[in-house]
Write a protein that holds these residues in place. Structure first.
Motif, mmCIF file in Angstrom:
data_model
loop_
_atom_site.group_PDB
_atom_site.id
_atom_site.type_symbol
_atom_site.label_atom_id
_atom_site.label_comp_id
_atom_site.label_asym_id
_atom_site.label_seq_id
_atom_site.Cartn_x
_atom_site.Cartn_y
_atom_site.Cartn_z
ATOM 1 N N SER A 110 43.735 34.046 50.842
ATOM 2 C CA SER A 110 44.219 35.397 50.553
ATOM 3 C C SER A 110 44.639 35.489 49.083
ATOM 4 C CB SER A 110 45.400 35.697 51.468
ATOM 5 O OG SER A 110 45.870 36.975 51.167
ATOM 6 N N GLY A 111 44.137 36.495 48.412
ATOM 7 C CA GLY A 111 44.490 36.696 47.007
ATOM 8 C C GLY A 111 43.576 35.965 46.043
ATOM 9 N N LYS A 114 38.365 37.808 46.800
ATOM 10 C CA LYS A 114 37.148 38.064 47.593
ATOM 11 C C LYS A 114 36.762 39.544 47.550
ATOM 12 C CE LYS A 114 39.053 36.468 51.318
ATOM 13 N NZ LYS A 114 40.341 35.993 50.766
ATOM 14 N N THR A 115 37.775 40.387 47.809
ATOM 15 C CA THR A 115 37.466 41.821 47.849
ATOM 16 C C THR A 115 36.957 42.289 46.493
ATOM 17 O OG1 THR A 115 39.146 42.063 49.514
ATOM 18 C CG2 THR A 115 38.422 44.070 48.440
ATOM 19 N N SER A 163 46.007 43.076 49.929
ATOM 20 C CA SER A 163 45.380 42.117 50.836
ATOM 21 C C SER A 163 44.606 42.836 51.925
ATOM 22 C CB SER A 163 46.475 41.248 51.449
ATOM 23 O OG SER A 163 45.874 40.310 52.299
ATOM 24 N N SER A 164 43.375 42.384 52.165
ATOM 25 C CA SER A 164 42.574 42.993 53.224
ATOM 26 C C SER A 164 43.133 42.516 54.551
ATOM 27 C CB SER A 164 41.119 42.550 53.109
ATOM 28 O OG SER A 164 40.685 42.642 51.780
HETATM 29 N N1 LIG Z 1 37.594 39.182 38.914
HETATM 30 C C1 LIG Z 1 38.843 39.610 38.845
HETATM 31 N N2 LIG Z 1 39.292 40.139 37.682
HETATM 32 C C2 LIG Z 1 40.537 40.599 37.592
HETATM 33 N N3 LIG Z 1 41.425 40.572 38.580
HETATM 34 C C3 LIG Z 1 41.043 40.056 39.759
HETATM 35 C C4 LIG Z 1 39.713 39.571 39.941
HETATM 36 N N4 LIG Z 1 39.625 39.135 41.202
HETATM 37 C C5 LIG Z 1 40.834 39.353 41.767
HETATM 38 N N5 LIG Z 1 41.694 39.889 40.916
HETATM 39 C C6 LIG Z 1 43.087 40.278 41.151
HETATM 40 O O1 LIG Z 1 43.511 39.623 42.271
HETATM 41 C C7 LIG Z 1 43.996 40.482 43.270
HETATM 42 C C8 LIG Z 1 43.625 39.978 44.668
HETATM 43 O O2 LIG Z 1 42.257 39.993 44.828
HETATM 44 P P1 LIG Z 1 41.546 40.368 46.191
HETATM 45 O O3 LIG Z 1 42.232 41.537 46.801
HETATM 46 O O4 LIG Z 1 40.151 40.458 45.936
HETATM 47 O O5 LIG Z 1 41.878 39.106 47.053
HETATM 48 P P2 LIG Z 1 41.279 38.727 48.428
HETATM 49 O O6 LIG Z 1 40.641 37.439 48.280
HETATM 50 O O7 LIG Z 1 40.440 39.841 48.937
HETATM 51 O O8 LIG Z 1 42.570 38.585 49.298
HETATM 52 P P3 LIG Z 1 42.773 38.926 50.824
HETATM 53 O O9 LIG Z 1 42.170 37.855 51.598
HETATM 54 O O10 LIG Z 1 44.232 38.971 50.968
HETATM 55 O O11 LIG Z 1 42.149 40.231 51.048
HETATM 56 C C9 LIG Z 1 43.351 41.793 42.960
HETATM 57 O O12 LIG Z 1 44.118 42.863 43.407
HETATM 58 C C10 LIG Z 1 43.240 41.748 41.460
HETATM 59 O O13 LIG Z 1 44.438 42.173 40.897
#
Ligand SMILES: Nc1ncnc2c1ncn2[C@@H]1O[C@H](COP(=O)(O)OP(=O)(O)OP(=O)(O)O)[C@@H](O)[C@H]1O
Ligand SMILES: [Mg+2]
Length: 1078
Positions: A110-111, A114-115, A163-164
């Motif tokens: 998480s974080g 991925k999203t 977070s998704s």
């Molecule tokens: N390539 C990137 N460039 C800049 N910031 C990023 C990038 N990737 C992620 N982040 C930062 O990290 C935060 C978390 O990323 P994201 O929501 O994609 O995590 P996740 O892996 O989907 O987590 P979860 O499993 O909780 O959904 C984003 O809100 C953003 O601020």
């Protein structure tokens, strides 16, 4: 213009190594150092072969601009520095060009990003795929589905502000050209417990905060909400505001996105009404109330909130109130109602809120799918993007974490299967020399959870379905029995002695050694959450709602469709959907993005080595590199390989007759590819280095261009040649036709010329013959004529004596004589009168007498004129002579003349001889008087006239007073030089005198007379006979006279009729004297 291509490579300006495969030496430390070094230089992407490792930078980097998109577009994977775009491009191109369905698997905790990564992939594909109004709309809808789903399915957690809280798998569908057609989204298990309760420092789903912050007052009023977060029990307050997040702005973004995706206004409104209802549900509170029979009963504290919810959702308040107080159990046509105590009432309330929200979320996903689904039935190519919640280890881990982590185990499993295991197995299968690499296979953990007979999920289901009292504890007991011996299962209560004294393991928990680490699960709530029970009374109450959306969310509430069978448990549902997902992913070509979280603080520039090390370990990245390095970067079955590259070698192009493998062997040896770069497997060729592959690709590209040129050349040649042949053929046909035509024409010309010549010759011959014949004929005729004449002469000579030779002539003369005689005799009787003016003359009887007849007429006229003249006396003759003279002088010159013709010239009008009055005058004149007449003499000074007697004798011209008869002037005729008069019908005339003569001392005379013509004629004749000189008579309407010293102009003008027919005379000035003639 061809774009200038500068061949670049991953190796250019490399920080650390861009591909971990190239890392030397390879161990955990160098691996992490390489990642860190790159991370510090803003290089967040690193490859392991074709897998992309992405380290979350936690700040925005300038590496996603449209220019970057263009840079990576249509470039080889290893050509530029590692980037998520390179992977996206590779996936998109192999989907488009090689017709291979793709899936992009994004994993990480998480974080980890991925999203974000999934959104980058989608936006890249959207940027490079086809364009056009329709395509753009599809793209826009696909992209705009993200903000909607994130608002409803994402929340702030301690690990990630966005977070998704649901798993998402999206299939993007393309047509054969690579243009997007639409998409299908699948969602996995929304973490609905968050609706009613959030751990410390976390928030509920974004949409609640967005609605309260961003909605207009009017909307809030309509939804019966207040802006204050603290008014709502379901909203945690300690982190209501998230740094850097503008909920109000996001609300507008979401509404806008909903509109783009295709939500109707009323649909969007309904959705918000449900959200509001959920929020308000949390505010319903219950208080205990004892009933007479001693049973606990709950009662709603403040019915106001309930009333508002019912108004919002159009539910009968009583129905809902009852549903919160009673629970009806139906079994075999029996209905048993029991009252709910306070705790049960709260449970029912929360269950309703969770169900309402999670069903709304599923409805949203379906609604979006409806909008974005492809509109055609043509075969589609699919690119799946999987963004599933990351592996989670919280302080308190419950059923949700268990499920999420199970899903991640499965993903790891598929990764292992496809990359590590499958790869190694393939080498063995293909008989490639290979040293086995050890790796951790998490299949055993998956089995612990999902095994149908003794897996944890199966145990949970079994416990839930078991009659009797079922609690979380009984479930744990069961686990302790069944899973005790499993290597990855840990529990204090299990029979396994290992954990009996493990104090880190509470009694109410069990621990699983996941591939990514150990996770301690609180068993509390497992049974409930798995059951996912919603009292039937509540679902029925919801079904009865007047709110169409809510009604549709609870189909089981329809009493007509009562289903006594238990619905599948949450665990089994999830297991089934994960299994479907895995099957789906296995049919596609996988592309991996492995996200790594550099620190726990959501902070930029911090690289926590131990945290990263942990992730690298559980993700098995090192093993991944090892397998990659030991193995071959690329493999392909012989047939497609030969098919793809056969044009690179003469022996294999265009057709290879032998087996494909032999063909590939020939091909590779021809291309002089170093032997260590490839191996021949049983059915596949293995290429060790990607560079070799790129070399092949480049050669192929070059060769294809050459071939295209060749084909073009041959086609052009063929086209020109066929065109030429056609032209040639046509030319021959045209030439033949033309020659035929020309020959025909020439033949016709020759023919007609021949005919002309022929006809001329024939004519000429005929004429010659004719001439001869004519000549002969004439000769004959001449001979005949001559003979006839000759005979005639002979005969006449012989018979002359018998003819009266001159009889004809005589008869002719006689006849003529008779005719003339007769003519003259007739003429005698028809003679006209003897008057010379008689124009009659009898008509001519015979043409031959024409000239005689005219001559006779002339003679006759002359004769009768003579006769007429002979009658005149001498005096008459004189008179006629004078008349003749007058005619010669004035005819056609003076208008007065015609009136004078009939007047006889009398000359002496005054009888001077006889009248005694003129006795004295008579005596004064000795000569014969030719004219004696009274005239008006015009006064030279004023133009007035006075009467004078005008006398003309043979030598003089005299003027005498009319009364006294006394002579006033006497002018010898020699002194008269000229007489002037007008051409008009007046009697004025001037007598000009010789200058210097005695008579001329007073000047010329100007007279007016009634007998002007006679007087002028007589003056002329007398002057002529006396002086032998012709008197000058000037006829002009303007002439000069000499009055004493002055020369005066006498001008005749057309006068008016006022003064009658008498001309008047007026001296205008000393130069002009005007005579007005009527
Ligand atoms: N390539 C990137 N460039 C800049 N910031 C990023 C990038 N990737 C992620 N982040 C930062 O990290 C935060 C978390 O990323 P994201 O929501 O994609 O995590 P996740 O892996 O989907 O987590 P979860 O499993 O909780 O959904 C984003 O809100 C953003 O601020
Ligand atoms: Mg996410």
């Amino acid at each position: 213009m061809a774009k200038m291509e500068v061949k670049s490579s991953l190796l250019d300006n490399m920080i650390g190594v861009g591909d971990m495969v190239l890392l030397e030496p390879l161990n955990e430390e160098t691996f992490i150092n390489n990642l860190k070094k790159r991370f510090d230089h803003n290089e967040i992407y690193t490859y392991i072969g074709s897998v992309v490792i992405s380290v979350n930078p936690y700040r925005s980097l300038p590496i996603y601009s449209p220019e970057k998109v263009e840079d990576y577009r249509n470039r080889n994977f290893y050509e530029l520095s590692p980037h998520i775009f390179a992977l996206s491009d590779e996936a998109y191109r192999s989907l488009r060009d090689q017709d291979k369905d793709q899936c992009i698997l994004i994993t990480g905790e998480s974080g980890a990003g991925k999203t974000e990564a999934s959104k980058l992939v989608m936006s890249y594909v959207a940027a490079v795929c086809g364009k056009g109004a329709e395509v753009n709309q599809v793209k826009e809808q696909l992209l705009q589905s993200n903000p909607v789903l994130e608002a409803f399915g994402n929340a702030k957690t301690v690990r990630n502000d966005n977070s998704s809280r649901f798993g998402k798998y999206m299939d993007i569908e393309f047509d054969f050209k690579g243009d997007p057609l639409g998409g299908v989204i699948s969602n996995y298990l929304l973490e609905k417990s968050r609706v009613v309760k959030q751990p410390r420092g976390e928030r509920n789903f974004h949409v609640f905060y967005q609605l309260l912050s961003g909605a207009s007052e009017e909307l809030l009023h309509k939804l019966k909400l207040e802006r204050d977060f603290s008014r709502y029990n379901y909203l945690s307050l300690d982190s209501a505001k998230v740094n850097g997040v503008d909920d109000a702005a996001n609300f507008r973004t979401v509404r806008n996105a909903m509109q783009i995706v295709g939500f109707m206004d009323h649909e969007a409104e309904s959705v918000l009404e449900v959200v509001a209802a959920v929020l308000k549900l949390g505010n319903i509170e219950f208080k205990p109330e004892s009933r007479v029979n001693g049973l606990d009963e709950s009662k709603i504290k403040d019915k106001n909130e309930l009333k508002e919810i019912c108004e919002l959702t159009s539910i009968d308040q009583l129905v809902l109130e009852r549903a919160f107080s009673f629970r009806t159990v139906e079994a075999k046509q029996e209905k048993v109602s029991t009252t709910l105590n306070v705790a049960q009432a709260y449970y029912a309330r929360d269950a309703l809120a969770k169900n309402l929200y999670s069903r709304l979320f599923s409805w949203l996903v379906n609604r979006i799918n409806e909008s974005i689904k492809a509109q055609t039935k043509v075969r589609k190519k699919v690119m799946g993007v999987l963004d599933i919640y990351g592996f989670e280890i919280f302080e308190d881990n419950s059923f949700e974490q268990f499920i999420i982590n199970y899903c991640n185990e499965k993903l790891q499993q598929i990764f292992i299967e496809l990359t590590l295991k499958e790869e190694q197995e393939e080498y063995i299968r293909e008989d490639i020399e290979w040293t086995h690499i050890d790796y951790f296979n998490n299949a055993i953990i998956c089995d612990l959870i999902e095994n149908n007979t003794n897996g944890i999920l199966a145990m949970l289901d079994e416990e839930c379905l078991r009659p009797g009292t079922v609690t979380d504890e009984t479930f744990l007991e069961k686990l302790n029995q069944v899973c005790a011996t499993h290597q990855h299962f840990e529990s204090r209560m299990s029979k396994c002695s290992r954990f009996l004294n493990d104090t880190s393991l509470p009694h109410s928990c069990f621990r699983i050694q996941h591939y990514a680490g150990k996770v301690l699960y609180q068993v509390e709530g497992f049974v409930d959450k798995n059951n996912d029970l919603l009292y039937r009374d509540l679902s029925q109450a919801m079904w009865k709602a007047g709110h169409a959306l809510i009604k549709s969310l609870f189909p089981e509430g329809n009493p007509a469709k009562i289903n006594l069978k238990r619905p599948p448990t949450a665990g089994s549902q999830f297991k089934a959907s994960v299994a479907t997902l895995m099957r789906n992913l296995q049919t596609k070509n996988p592309n991996y993005i492995r996200c790594i979280k550099p620190n726990d603080k959501k902070a930029a520039h911090i690289f926590n080595e131990s945290l990263v090390c942990h992730q690298i370990r559980y993700l098995g990245l090192l093993e991944n590199v090892r397998v990659r390095r030991a193995g071959y970067a690329f493999r392909q079955a012989y047939e497609p390989c030969l098919e793809r590259y056969k044009m690179l070698c003469k022996q294999t192009w265009p057709h290879w007759k032998g087996p494909a493998r032999a063909g590939v062997e020939v091909l590779f040896s021809e291309l002089e590819i170093p032997v260590e770069e490839y191996s021949f497997g049983r059915s596949k060729i293995f290429i060790r280095n990607p560079r070799t592959l790129f070399k092949l690709e480049d050669l192929r590209k070059q060769r294809l261009e050459d071939l295209a040129t060749l084909i073009q050349k041959i086609y052009r040649g063929w086209k020109c040649r066929t065109h030429f042949l056609l032209m040639k053929k046509s030319q021959v046909v045209i030439a033949a036709w033309y020659r035929r035509y020309a020959q025909q024409k020439r033949y016709q010309q020759i023919k007609s010329s021949a005919l002309v010549i022929q006809s001329y010759i024939r004519g000429w011959k005929a004429r010659k013959i004719l001439r001869e014949l004519k000549h002969q004929k004439r000769c004959k005729e001449a001979a005949t004529t001559i003979a006839a004449y000759w005979h005639g002469t002979q005969v006449r000579r012989e018979y002359r004596k018998f003819f009266r030779a001159n009889a004809g002539k005589k008869i002719y003369e006689f006849t003529l004589q008779r005719i003339v005689q007769k003519y003259f005799l007739e003429m005698k009787t028809r003679m006209p009168s003897l008057s010379p003016i008689d124009k009659n003359w009898p008509p001519r009887p015979y043409l031959f007498l024409d000239s005689t007849h005219k001559e006779l007429k002339r003679i006759f006229h002359l004769w009768r004129c003579k006769k007429y003249r002979d009658q005149f006396t001498d005096q008459q003759k004189l008179i006629y002579e004078e008349k003749l003279e007058a005619s010669e002088l004035f005819k056609d010159k003076k208008a007065l003349y015609p009136s004078s013709v009939g007047q006889p010239f009398q000359g002496a009008y005054l009888e001077i001889n006889k009248n005694p009055k003129y006795k004295k005058l008579k005596e004064a004149i000795e000569e014969k008087i030719i004219i004696a007449e009274v005239v008006n003499k015009i006064n030279r000074a004023n133009g007035k006239s006075s009467s004078r007697i005008f006398l003309l004798t043979n030598s003089n011209l005299l003027l005498a007073d009319q009364k006294s008869g006394q002579i006033k002037s006497e002018v010898p005729l020699v002194d008269v030089t000229k007489v002037s008069m007008s051409s008009q019908n007046d009697g004025f005339f001037a007598v000009h005198l010789k200058e210097g003569s005695e008579a001329a001392s007073k000047g010329d005379f100007l007279f007016s007379s009634d007998h002007l013509i006679e007087m002028a004629t007589k003056l002329y004749r007398t002057t002529l006979s006396q002086t032998k000189q012709k008197l000058n008579i000037e006829i002009s309407d303007e002439f000069l006279v000499q009055f004493r010293q002055d020369k005066v102009c006498v001008k005749f003008i057309q006068g008016n009729q006022k003064n009658g027919s008498v001309p008047t005379c007026k001296r205008k000035n000393n130069r002009l004297l005007e005579v007005a003639v009527p």
